[in-house]
Design an enzyme around this catalytic site. Structure first.
Site, mmCIF file in Angstrom:
data_model
loop_
_atom_site.group_PDB
_atom_site.id
_atom_site.type_symbol
_atom_site.label_atom_id
_atom_site.label_comp_id
_atom_site.label_asym_id
_atom_site.label_seq_id
_atom_site.Cartn_x
_atom_site.Cartn_y
_atom_site.Cartn_z
ATOM 1 N N LYS A 80 0.847 -1.199 0.000
ATOM 2 C CA LYS A 80 0.000 0.000 0.000
ATOM 3 C C LYS A 80 0.882 1.249 0.000
ATOM 4 C CE LYS A 80 -3.867 1.910 2.769
ATOM 5 N NZ LYS A 80 -4.683 1.692 3.988
ATOM 6 N N SER A 155 -9.708 1.619 2.992
ATOM 7 C CA SER A 155 -8.841 2.364 2.108
ATOM 8 C C SER A 155 -7.846 1.494 1.330
ATOM 9 C CB SER A 155 -8.053 3.415 2.909
ATOM 10 O OG SER A 155 -7.233 2.806 3.864
ATOM 11 N N SER A 179 -9.797 -0.718 7.231
ATOM 12 C CA SER A 179 -9.260 -0.596 5.871
ATOM 13 C C SER A 179 -8.620 -1.834 5.262
ATOM 14 C CB SER A 179 -8.243 0.537 5.809
ATOM 15 O OG SER A 179 -8.920 1.735 5.586
HETATM 16 N N1 GLN Z 1 -13.275 3.839 6.555
HETATM 17 C C1 GLN Z 1 -12.491 4.265 7.656
HETATM 18 C C2 GLN Z 1 -12.165 5.733 7.533
HETATM 19 O O1 GLN Z 1 -12.466 6.308 6.549
HETATM 20 C C3 GLN Z 1 -11.284 3.407 7.833
HETATM 21 C C4 GLN Z 1 -10.014 3.905 7.273
HETATM 22 C C5 GLN Z 1 -8.828 3.059 7.612
HETATM 23 O O2 GLN Z 1 -8.918 2.016 8.275
HETATM 24 N N2 GLN Z 1 -7.694 3.528 7.201
HETATM 25 O O3 GLN Z 1 -11.611 6.318 8.396
#
Ligand code: GLN
Length: 490
Positions: A80, A155, A179
Site C-alpha cells: 500500500k 482504504s 481498511s
Molecule cells: N473507513 C475508515 C475511515 O475512513 C477506515 C479507514 C482506515 O482504516 N484507514 O476512516
C-alpha cells in the site's frame, strides 16, 4: 499453469522444488498487471526492474540451497502506498506527497527485505487512508476485479484488488478503522488486522496513531498466518509496539480441533439494516462451526452503537495533528510549481500548497479534528469520545471473559457501485459500522469470505465477508477459527 494464481505456500513449494523460478513467478505477475491494470487500476507505481532484480537474487539464494524455511523468499507482493519504501515513490495517494521519495524503509519493509521480498509496486488507497472505497484517492479510483463498476472497498482497495485479481500473491496495507477487513470482504480475499502494537508502525504515514495497524491481505488463511509471524514483534523505533509472545501461527493451523472453542455472537451486529443474504451467510457459517464442535453463545456488546461516532471524533482529531507536519513548505511546494500558482508571501505558500495538496476528505477531517480539539469543544467532543472508547473496550473485555472469539459480518452490504455514496460522506462513514469497535478497542480481527450475495442494484453476485474478532494478542485463535471454517467451506 498460471503461476500468479498460486497461493504463497504453493509458490514457495514450487520454488524450493525448482518447478519454476522466482523470475518466472514475477514475470507471470507483471504480465497479469499489464493485461489487467488499465481496467482495475490497483497500482500507482509498478517497480518492474526492481522486482526482477530481487527475483534474480532470490533465485540465487534458492539455488545455493540456503533459506529453505523462508516461505516468503522470492514470492511477489504489492505494498500500500502509505508504507515508506526507501528510494521508491510513496505518495499516500495524495497530491501533497505526489513526488515524495522516502529516505528510509518502514520496519515491516526492512523485515520483508530480509526475507527476500519481491515488491511489484505500490498500490492505490484513499488519500492518507481516509475512506472505504479508494474514491478518495487524489489520483484515481480502483475498480473491483469481480465487477468493474463497483468499488474494491478501502482504504486498502489496491491491496485487495491486486490480490483478488492474482496480480500478486499478497499485499501489506493498513487498517485504522477497517481498511483491510472491508476491502478484503468486498473482493473475496482474506484480510487480517492484528492487535494494535503487534506489528511496528514505524514508517507508516500516520493516520490515527492510536488505532493504525499494519495489516495483511492474502488469498487464504494460512498465507496470512505465515506473514504475521514474519512481521510481528517489538521494534525499538515504535514505542507502542509490543513484545508479547509471537506464536508459530502457520504451524498452529495444523491443529483442527475446535471442541472447546466458545464463539460469541453479538446481537448488536445482526440488525435490521443488515442485508438478509449476508445475515444468512454469516449465520450458516456459524452453524457450520457449531457442527464442527464449537459452542455458540449469544452475547451483547452494548456500546456498539457509539463506535462509529466515537471513531469519527477520535480519528479526525489525531489526523488534524498528524497532517500538520505536511506544512506546505517542506511538503506540497511542488504543487505550487506544477500548478504555476502565484504566491505573495511565505504564509501564502503555506496556505496554497496545503489548499491544493490536500483533497476534500483530508480537509474535512482536518477541520473536524481541529474543531473537536479546540478549547471550549474539547470536553464535549474529544474527551467524551475517549470515555465512550473506554466503554467500547470494556464491552470486549467483558465478552472475552465468556467467549474465545466473536463472529460478526464484516460489512452490512456487499461492494457498492462507484459513485453510489458520492453525495453524502456520512453514508460512507456508516459503512464502517461493524469495523470501528475492534479498532477502537485495539483487538485483532480477520475477515474471510463466507458466500456471495446479489447487490440491490446489480446482477453479478459479490463476495460476503465474515469477521472473527479475538482477544488482545490472541491472533492464533482467530486464525485457527478462520482456517477451520475455510477448510470446511465449499
Ligand atoms: N473507513 C475508515 C475511515 O475512513 C477506515 C479507514 C482506515 O482504516 N484507514 O476512516
Amino acid at each position: 499453469m498460471n503461476l500468479n494464481k498460486l497461493t504463497i505456500s504453493q509458490a514457495s513449494d514450487g520454488l524450493q522444488n525448482k518447478d519454476f523460478s522466482s523470475v518466472e513467478l514475477t514475470k507471470a505477475c507483471l504480465d497479469r498487471i499489464k493485461e489487467t491494470d488499465d481496467k482495475i487500476k490497483s497500482f500507482i507505481t509498478v517497480t518492474e526492474n526492481y522486482a526482477l532484480l530481487e527475483a534474480k537474487k532470490a533465485d540465487q539464494k534458492i539455488k545455493a540451497g540456503d533459506k529453505k524455511d523462508d516461505l516468503l523468499l522470492g514470492v511477489p507482493c504489492s505494498i500500500k502506498d502509505i508504507i515508506l519504501t526507501k528510494d521508491i515513490l510513496t505518495t499516500a495517494a495524495s497530491n501533497i506527497l505526489k513526488d515524495y521519495i522516502p529516505p528510509y524503509d518502514a520496519t515491516l519493509i526492512s523485515k520483508l527485505k530480509k526475507r527476500g521480498m519481491v515488491m511489484l509496486g505500490k498500490v492505490n488507497c484513499d488519500a492518507f487512508a481516509h475512506g472505504a472505497s479508494t474514491e478518495n484517492s487524489d489520483f484515481f479510483t480502483t475498480h473491483n476485479p469481480l465487477d468493474l463498476e463497483r468499488v474494491p472497498g478501502g482504504s486498502s482497495g489496491g491491496s485487495a484488488s491486486s490480490v483478488a485479481s492474482d496480480q500478486c500473491f499478497y499485499s501489506i496495507g493498513t487498517d485504522t478503522g477497517g481498511s483491510i477487513r472491508q476491502p478484503a470482504a468486498f473482493c473475496g480475499v482474506v484480510g487480517l488486522k492484528p492487535t494494535y502494537g503487534r506489528i511496528s508502525r514505524y514508517g507508516l504515514i500516520s493516520m490515527t496513531s492510536s488505532t493504525d495497524c499494519p495489516s495483511i491481505m492474502t488469498k487464504n488463511v494460512s498465507d496470512a498466518a505465515l506473514i504475521l509471524k514474519e512481521l510481528a514483534g517489538k521494534d525499538k523505533l515504535d514505542a507502542t509496539s509490543s513484545d508479547q509472545k509471537i506464536d508459530d501461527y502457520f504451524e498452529l493451523l495444523k491443529d483442527e480441533n475446535i471442541k472447546n472453542l466458545k464463539i460469541g455472537v453479538p446481537k448488536e451486529y445482526f440488525i435490521d439494516e443488515l442485508n438478509s443474504e449476508i445475515k444468512n451467510a454469516v449465520q450458516n457459517a456459524i452453524k457450520k462451526l457449531e457442527k464442527l464442535g464449537a459452542e455458540i453463545v449469544e452475547i451483547s456488546l452494548p456500546h456498539t452503537k457509539y463506535a462509529v461516532p466515537t471513531y469519527y471524533i477520535i480519528t479526525p482529531s489525531e489526523i488534524s495533528s498528524n497532517l500538520a507536519r505536511f506544512d506546505g513548505i517542506k511538503y506540497g511546494y511542488s504543487e505550487i510549481k506544477s500548478q504555476k500558482l502565484k504566491v505573495k508571501s511565505l504564509a501564502d505558500v503555506y496556505l496554497k500548497s496545503r489548499a491544493s495538496g490536500f483533497g476534500s476528505e483530508a480537509k474535512r477531517r482536518i477541520i473536524l479534528g481541529t474543531y473537536a480539539l479546540s478549547s471550549g469543544y474539547y470536553d464535549a467532543y474529544y474527551l467524551q469520545a475517549q470515555k465512550a472508547r473506554a466503554l467500547i473496550k470494556k464491552d470486549f473485555d467483558d465478552a472475552f471473559k465468556k467467549v474465545d472469539v466473536i463472529i460478526t459480518p464484516t460489512s452490512p452490504n456487499v461492494a457498492f457501485k462507484i459513485g453510489e455514496h458520492n453525495d453524502n460522506p456520512l453514508e460512507l462513514y456508516m459503512e464502517d459500522i461493524f469495523l470501528s469497535a475492534a479498532s477502537l478497542a485495539g483487538v485483532p480481527a480477520i475477515s474471510i469470505p463466507c458466500g456471495f450475495a446479489k447487490p440491490k442494484n446489480g446482477k453479478i453476485e459479490m463476495p460476503i465477508g465474515m469477521q472473527i474478532i479475538g482477544k488482545h494478542f490472541d491472533e492464533k485463535t482467530i486464525l485457527k477459527t478462520a482456517g477451520i471454517y475455510e477448510k470446511s467451506r465449499d
